[in-house]
Design an enzyme around this catalytic site. Structure first.
Site, PDB file in Angstrom:
ATOM      1  CG  HIS A 158      -0.523  -7.699   1.464  1.00  0.00           C
ATOM      2  ND1 HIS A 158       0.160  -8.859   1.742  1.00  0.00           N
ATOM      3  CD2 HIS A 158       0.141  -7.112   0.439  1.00  0.00           C
ATOM      4  CE1 HIS A 158       1.185  -8.971   0.918  1.00  0.00           C
ATOM      5  NE2 HIS A 158       1.197  -7.920   0.108  1.00  0.00           N
ATOM      6  CE  LYS A 179       4.057  -5.431   0.816  1.00  0.00           C
ATOM      7  NZ  LYS A 179       4.015  -5.778  -0.631  1.00  0.00           N
ATOM      8  CG  ASP A 197       2.206 -12.100   3.681  1.00  0.00           C
ATOM      9  OD1 ASP A 197       2.057 -11.396   2.666  1.00  0.00           O
ATOM     10  OD2 ASP A 197       1.658 -13.209   3.819  1.00  0.00           O
TER      11      ASP A 197
END
Length: 331
Positions: A158, A179, A197
């Site tokens: 992730h 992020k 992701d």
């Protein structure tokens, strides 16, 4: 729990469009579902004289001109026995290359050598026997290239992977830490998105980790409040990249006054991915910090370290030298 070891069947190998050589099935169709687990190829010369040490059934075996010329020196009974002994070891696959030609064929022709015992041993043991139209060296190179990719150890992580000044930066941290927003800002500055992701990581010899996007998420970025964005459509092909080596992991964390963060940069931290140590930085996130600039500087500093320049260590080395020189002058 460790990830399952990658493998592929001989049937899948034959059908793979990425294979750079043409392979034809000659015998052993019953064994097409046998599994190839190693990307390394074996030449089976010593096994033909009864030395089976090192022969691994999950590795593809190659019969070239050397092996076939040796078989031609044997009488029929001895040749059949040696081949039966070899094929009894549950080999996943045997490939005969172009170097091995039939007696009487010209060098320009590609043919299967006149060794009927080879076909018989493959059929009796259910071992796929294939023929390559190319020489051993070309066939082995093509098989290595394909199997290195298909059998590479893989793991999903992730995070967000971006290419910043040619440095593969993997952003990790808790959900909603920012992020994807950092990645979007970096793309606006001219850098390139690889994955958002979900990052598919794979190992490549001698010790490199590459990352790419999951197929359905490729070129897409999720930004809360905006939804799913197609970076390629928004910014063009120069804003994306299909895969990139991961050079540094940057862990984004919520800033806390009770935590002591690295202020000197003397000690290197590492994040282990598939057994490979990748340099890791922990960067606190708080309002007012220009995260994109910090990430750009982190990438530039990584380039300097790779070139042999460690700014923090050089600074403290100079400082220590100055202190020692001052001490000597005082005496």
């Amino acid at each position: 729990m460790p990830a399952p070891r990658p493998s592929m069947s001989v049937r899948a190998l034959l059908a793979d469009p990425g294979l750079g050589v043409k392979l034809d099935l000659l015998a052993g169709e019953a064994g097409l579902d046998r599994i190839v687990e190693s990307s390394r190829i074996q030449k089976s010369g010593l096994a033909l004289v009864g030395h089976f040490h090192g022969i691994t059934s999950s590795r593809i075996q190659i019969f070239g001109q050397t092996e076939l010329s040796f078989l031609h020196t044997l009488d029929v009974e001895d040749r059949a026995k040696k081949l039966r002994d070899l094929f009894a070891r549950d080999l996943c696959c045997v490939i005969v290359t172009r170097d091995a030609r039939s007696e009487g064929e010209s060098s320009a022709e590609t043919g299967f050598p006149a060794v009927p015992e080879l076909v018989a041993a493959a059929e009796a043991s259910g071992t796929p026997l294939l023929r390559s139209a190319d020489r051993s060296s070309v066939t082995i190179t093509a098989l290595h290239a394909l199997l290195d990719d298909r059998l590479a150890p893989r793991v999903r992580m992730h995070g967000v992977l971006v290419d910043v000044f040619g440095v593969g930066v993997l952003l990790t941290g808790p959900s909603a830490i920012g992020k994807s927003e950092c990645a979007l800002d970096l793309v606006m500055r001219g850098h390139r998105l690889i994955a958002d992701d979900v990052v598919e990581c794979d190992f490549r010899p001698p010790g490199m980790i590459f990352g790419m996007a999951a197929h359905l998420l490729r070129h897409h970025l999720e930004v809360r409040g905006l939804g799913i964005l197609n970076v390629k459509d928004l910014f063009g092909v120069t804003a994306i990249r299909e895969r990139k080596r991961i050079d540094v992991v940057i862990k984004l964390v919520e800033w806390s006054k009770d935590v002591e963060y690295d202020r000197l940069g003397l000690e290197d931290r590492y994040h282990t991915i598939l057994g490979v140590k990748v340099r890791e930085l922990v960067i606190p996130v708080r309002p007012g910090r220009d995260m994109s600039t910090i990430l750009e500087v982190a990438a530039r500093n990584e380039l300097l370290k790779n070139a042999g320049h460690h700014a923090a260590r050089e600074f403290f080395g100079n400082l220590e030298g100055a202190l020692m020189s001052g001490g000597r002058r005082d005496r």
